[in-house]
Design a protein around this motif. Structure first.
Motif, PDB file in Angstrom:
ATOM      1  N   SER A   5     -87.659 172.376  27.642  1.00  0.00           N
ATOM      2  CA  SER A   5     -86.735 173.126  28.495  1.00  0.00           C
ATOM      3  C   SER A   5     -86.599 174.564  28.016  1.00  0.00           C
ATOM      4  O   SER A   5     -86.680 174.835  26.821  1.00  0.00           O
ATOM      5  CB  SER A   5     -85.355 172.466  28.470  1.00  0.00           C
ATOM      6  N   PHE A   6     -86.328 175.486  28.956  1.00  0.00           N
ATOM      7  CA  PHE A   6     -86.133 176.884  28.573  1.00  0.00           C
ATOM      8  C   PHE A   6     -84.795 177.101  27.862  1.00  0.00           C
ATOM      9  O   PHE A   6     -84.605 178.108  27.186  1.00  0.00           O
ATOM     10  CB  PHE A   6     -86.250 177.818  29.779  1.00  0.00           C
ATOM     11  N   GLN A  44     -87.064 167.188  26.967  1.00  0.00           N
ATOM     12  CA  GLN A  44     -88.458 167.058  26.528  1.00  0.00           C
ATOM     13  C   GLN A  44     -89.010 165.749  27.099  1.00  0.00           C
ATOM     14  O   GLN A  44     -89.174 164.768  26.382  1.00  0.00           O
ATOM     15  CB  GLN A  44     -88.552 167.069  24.999  1.00  0.00           C
ATOM     16  N   PRO A  45     -89.317 165.736  28.430  1.00  0.00           N
ATOM     17  CA  PRO A  45     -89.777 164.493  29.063  1.00  0.00           C
ATOM     18  C   PRO A  45     -91.292 164.264  28.974  1.00  0.00           C
ATOM     19  O   PRO A  45     -91.782 163.240  29.440  1.00  0.00           O
ATOM     20  CB  PRO A  45     -89.373 164.706  30.528  1.00  0.00           C
ATOM     21  N   GLU A  84     -86.384 171.816  37.332  1.00  0.00           N
ATOM     22  CA  GLU A  84     -87.350 172.461  38.234  1.00  0.00           C
ATOM     23  C   GLU A  84     -88.392 173.257  37.448  1.00  0.00           C
ATOM     24  O   GLU A  84     -89.597 173.193  37.729  1.00  0.00           O
ATOM     25  CB  GLU A  84     -86.621 173.394  39.206  1.00  0.00           C
ATOM     26  N   GLN A  85     -87.936 173.991  36.455  1.00  0.00           N
ATOM     27  CA  GLN A  85     -88.853 174.847  35.696  1.00  0.00           C
ATOM     28  C   GLN A  85     -89.826 174.043  34.845  1.00  0.00           C
ATOM     29  O   GLN A  85     -90.972 174.454  34.661  1.00  0.00           O
ATOM     30  CB  GLN A  85     -88.044 175.816  34.823  1.00  0.00           C
ATOM     31  N   MET A  86     -89.385 172.903  34.331  1.00  0.00           N
ATOM     32  CA  MET A  86     -90.308 172.079  33.546  1.00  0.00           C
ATOM     33  C   MET A  86     -91.466 171.587  34.411  1.00  0.00           C
ATOM     34  O   MET A  86     -92.566 171.368  33.912  1.00  0.00           O
ATOM     35  CB  MET A  86     -89.568 170.911  32.892  1.00  0.00           C
ATOM     36  N   ALA A 107     -95.489 176.508  29.520  1.00  0.00           N
ATOM     37  CA  ALA A 107     -95.283 175.176  28.952  1.00  0.00           C
ATOM     38  C   ALA A 107     -94.600 175.370  27.603  1.00  0.00           C
ATOM     39  O   ALA A 107     -95.244 175.742  26.614  1.00  0.00           O
ATOM     40  CB  ALA A 107     -96.616 174.459  28.787  1.00  0.00           C
ATOM     41  N   ILE A 108     -93.297 175.157  27.590  1.00  0.00           N
ATOM     42  CA  ILE A 108     -92.549 175.309  26.337  1.00  0.00           C
ATOM     43  C   ILE A 108     -92.827 174.079  25.485  1.00  0.00           C
ATOM     44  O   ILE A 108     -92.854 172.948  25.980  1.00  0.00           O
ATOM     45  CB  ILE A 108     -91.048 175.500  26.633  1.00  0.00           C
TER      46      ILE A 108
END
Length: 536
Positions: free
Chosen positions: A335-336, A351-352, A496-498, A504-505
């Protein structure tokens, strides 16, 4: 309080301690009234709160210049009084009135007042260096700052905002930021050159209210801080902080194990593991608000496809890397919003992902790349960059994605990415606030995607990622007055961002240090190190 290249700092430190600096081979013990650190401090370029951007200088200035409020050492999401003993918020949330502690004095002997602080804040905007963004993001500009940040008397500072921003966020982003350091206006203006508002003078001096003051900085050698005898708050437990510039991690380990320094700040992962297992020194670590990620250029015909970017996330061996490369360096995070931030998803929801070549292959097939593709990946010199890149390269090759890795100096990496001269890159980014908006405003929101805009301090812009709907979601979350609804908005935005975001964080990073057993009460969180409470 000055900078010199003529007297070696080691000699000065020796004089200050009443002894010569011992050669590396000698077994030593540092003085009881001083904290001696080994740290690579070659990034220091100025001590002007309007301009500093480096991690090292940021830490030093926080211990020489008090801000309006401070981060709670035990809970970085909370702010606590510092120069301001209390504050009032107007019913419409567009005005904050700070009530300052009385009897504040600068090291020069000059009285320190709210008028100095109003000038200091205005000065940041008027000079227009990078740190001006801490204020301009919240509606202040060169034309209005003198009217919007005022001191009606010596003990009161008033900030008027253009929007009802979340109060806690404003306290974190402005009042706990270096921009709210109270400068000694009379002294700084006396040393101004050609209308620079003292910028040249503050390159090599500090002139503010804080527990320590800068006595000397020798570029390439070290920094000496001395306890401020006129400090209004609790007196520091140690008289001096001595920071020796040591670039090599192996030398830092040697100095630490021999007792020549109390703390080493740049130990390599192998050294951290060996020292931790050896038990001779203490290894301390704390999560910091820094993310390490793989960023994709959305101008690129391949990476502009969100399904390709999602597929790349399934090529990263988060758990394998966490247990081999990263134990002392960071924890998996996608996640950001960093762990510990207001509005952040928890450890599991944030962190999925896991390494899944079948899912990655399926996504690439759906995106029109059933046989993979060739792409370039640029990396810098962070110790974990190469092993993470190589692990990902190996996984990618199994589904036909051929990644060619190019390694370069960090300065070159930053230049390439800031110029959008890359296809994909691995690098780090650190936010200044424990709030999801900190990264939403930079990693998601993009104010102007045109090349001419050169919004280089927005990783979203660097990645040419522009989504008007996402921009609106970031703004709506920022201005949402209901606390629980605001958190819910950030949760949706992170999810949404993930799935579709421009990067890719992979990991949230630690601050690590090796300490001798002499050191007591070393205190830090993700945003601050508190020198004044350290003891021996």
């Amino acid at each position: 309080m000055h900078h010199s290249r003529t007297r070696p700092l080691n000699n000065l430190i020796g004089l200050a301690l009443g002894c010569a600096i011992l050669p590396l081979a000698a077994q030593a013990q540092t003085p009881q009234d001083s904290l001696v650190m080994a740290w690579n401090i070659d990034a220091i370029s100025t001590f002007d709160p309007a301009q500093i951007g480096e991690v090292v200088t940021n830490e030093i200035i926080k211990n020489t210049c008090d801000t309006l409020v401070d981060f709670d050492p035990k809970d970085e999401s909370r702010v606590i009084p510092r120069l301001a003993k209390s504050w009032d918020i107007s019913p419409d949330r567009k005005q904050i009135t700070f009530h300052l502690n009385s009897g504040l004095t600068f090291p020069s002997g000059n009285k320190a007042t709210a008028k100095d602080l109003a000038w200091s804040l205005q000065r940041v905007v008027l000079l227009g260096f990078g740190n001006a963004a801490a204020l301009t993001e919240y509606g202040f500009d060169k034309g209005n700052v003198a009217q919007r940040i005022t001191a009606p008397n010596d003990d009161t500072l008033v900030m008027d905002f253009d929007q009802p921003y979340p109060t806690n966020l404003v306290l974190q982003a402005i009042a706990a930021n270096n921009v709210s350091s109270m400068l000694d206006r009379a002294l700084v203006e006396q040393n101004a050159v050609n209308g620079d508002m003292g910028n040249k003078y503050l390159t090599t001096h500090t002139a503010c209210v804080g527990p320590y003051q800068l006595m000397r900085w020798n570029a390439g050698e070290g920094v000496m801080l001395q306890a401020n005898k006129t400090y209004w708050g609790t007196a520091p437990k140690l008289q001096r902080i001595l920071i020796r510039h040591v670039a090599e991690t192996g030398t830092q380990r040697l100095l630490l194990t021999q007792g020549d320094v109390d703390i080493a700040r740049d130990l390599a992962p192998d050294d951290l593991r060996d020292l931790d297992q050896g038990g001779q020194v203490k290894i301390e670590k704390v999560l910091k608000p820094q993310l390490f990620f793989w960023t994709f250029n959305s101008e690129d015909p391949i990476f502009k496809n969100p399904k390709v970017r999602l597929a790349m996330r399934y090529l990263i061996d988060y758990q394998g890397l966490a247990s081999t490369v990263m134990p002392y360096l960071g924890v998996p995070r996608a996640s950001f919003a960093q762990l510990g931030a207001y509005g952040a998803l928890d450890k599991d929801a944030g962190q999925p992902f896991k390494l899944d070549l079948v899912k990655a292959k399926r996504l690439l097939t759906e995106a029109g790349y059933p046989n993979g593709f060739n792409a370039k990946l640029i990396i810098g010199t962070l110790p974990h960059s190469a092993p993470i890149a190589q692990s990902t390269q190996e996984n990618a090759s199994k589904i036909g994605v051929k990644l060619s890795i190019e390694s370069m100096a960090n300065a070159q990496l930053f230049s390439r990415v800031r110029g959008r001269e890359f296809q994909s890159a691995m690098m780090a980014w650190q936010t200044a606030v424990p709030d999801a908006h900190g990264n939403a405003s930079r990693l998601v929101f993009n104010p102007d995607n045109s090349k001419e805009a050169k919004k280089t301090q927005y990783p979203s812009w660097r990645a040419a990622y522009f989504d008007p709907a996402m921009n609106q979601e970031v703004t709506d979350a920022l201005l949402e007055p209901d606390a629980q609804k605001r958190i819910a908005r950030y949760h949706i935005l992170q999810e949404e961002q993930m799935q579709q975001g421009p990067m890719a964080i992979m990991f949230q990073m630690y601050n690590t240090a090796g300490l001798t057993k002499q050191v007591k009460d070393w205190t830090w969180n993700g945003f601050r190190v508190y020198y004044a409470v350290a003891a021996k």
